[in-house]
Design a protein around this motif. Structure first.
Motif, short mmCIF file in Angstrom:
data_model
loop_
_atom_site.label_atom_id
_atom_site.label_comp_id
_atom_site.label_asym_id
_atom_site.label_seq_id
_atom_site.Cartn_x
_atom_site.Cartn_y
_atom_site.Cartn_z
N ASP A 72 43.24 25.16 9.42
CA ASP A 72 41.83 25.32 9.72
C ASP A 72 41.46 24.46 10.93
O ASP A 72 41.68 23.24 10.92
CB ASP A 72 40.99 24.92 8.50
CG ASP A 72 39.52 25.23 8.66
OD1 ASP A 72 39.07 25.48 9.80
OD2 ASP A 72 38.80 25.22 7.64
N GLY A 73 40.90 25.06 11.96
CA GLY A 73 40.52 24.34 13.17
C GLY A 73 39.43 23.31 12.95
O GLY A 73 39.27 22.40 13.76
N VAL A 104 46.63 13.74 4.67
CA VAL A 104 46.16 15.12 4.60
C VAL A 104 45.11 15.33 5.70
O VAL A 104 44.28 14.46 5.96
CB VAL A 104 45.60 15.46 3.19
CG1 VAL A 104 44.42 14.59 2.84
CG2 VAL A 104 45.23 16.93 3.09
N GLN A 105 45.20 16.47 6.33
CA GLN A 105 44.26 16.83 7.40
C GLN A 105 43.11 17.60 6.77
O GLN A 105 43.34 18.57 6.04
CB GLN A 105 44.99 17.68 8.43
CG GLN A 105 44.23 17.94 9.68
CD GLN A 105 45.06 18.73 10.69
OE1 GLN A 105 46.04 19.36 10.35
NE2 GLN A 105 44.65 18.68 11.94
N ALA A 106 41.88 17.17 7.06
CA ALA A 106 40.72 17.83 6.46
C ALA A 106 39.46 17.51 7.27
O ALA A 106 39.46 16.62 8.12
CB ALA A 106 40.54 17.39 5.02
#
Length: 157
Positions: A72-73, A104-106
């Motif tokens: 997700d960008g 984690v990328q968020a």
């Protein structure tokens, strides 16, 4: 086996109001050794600080067991989470917890927890998310194999 290194760079940055301020920015770099981590880090960051004097101020191993990337960008932040894996000791009948750190990328905390659950879906063991906190990591530099490096050094005649 590749490891993760946290690398910090310090340089003069021109702020939005025109003032110049010394800033230190942290990044995660996947590499085999400290030397490789520094070389890869310098190669990646050089175009962004071109024309500006900079120095790598710190390189240390990041004790991470896993990094969960997002497609997700909008997920532009990095969160560090502590997971506790629960095992049952058959002899004593008691629960044991083994903790691991993951990144984690968020976009925000809610999505970070959701992304962890999505990434952990299908694992055989039970786990608990015991903490999640936003980090100041700006980017993660993955290990990439160059096509020229993947060719054998000596070609057969």
């Amino acid at each position: 086996m590749n490891q993760w290194f946290e690398c910090k760079v310090r340089f003069d940055k021109t702020m939005e109001n025109g003032l110049i301020k010394k800033v230190t920015e942290p990044y995660l770099v996947e590499a085999l050794t400290y030397t490789e981590a520094e070389a890869r880090f310098l190669e990646e960051i050089e175009p962004f600080v071109k024309g500006v004097e900079f120095e790598v101020t710190d390189i240390k191993k990041a004790r991470l067991s896993e990094i969960f990337f997002s497609n997700d960008g909008n997920d532009d932040r990095w969160f560090k989470a502590r997971l506790a894996f629960i095992t049952l000791d058959e002899k004593t009948g008691s629960e044991k917890r083994a903790t691991q750190l993951v990144m984690v990328q968020a976009q925000d905390l809610r999505i970070a927890v959701k992304n962890i659950d999505t990434a952990m879906h299908g694992t055989l063991g039970d786990y608990l998310i015991t903490s999640v906190q936003e980090t100041n990591i700006l980017d993660v530099i993955r290990y990439a194999v160059d096509s020229k490096d993947s060719e054998p050094e000596f070609k057969e005649a």
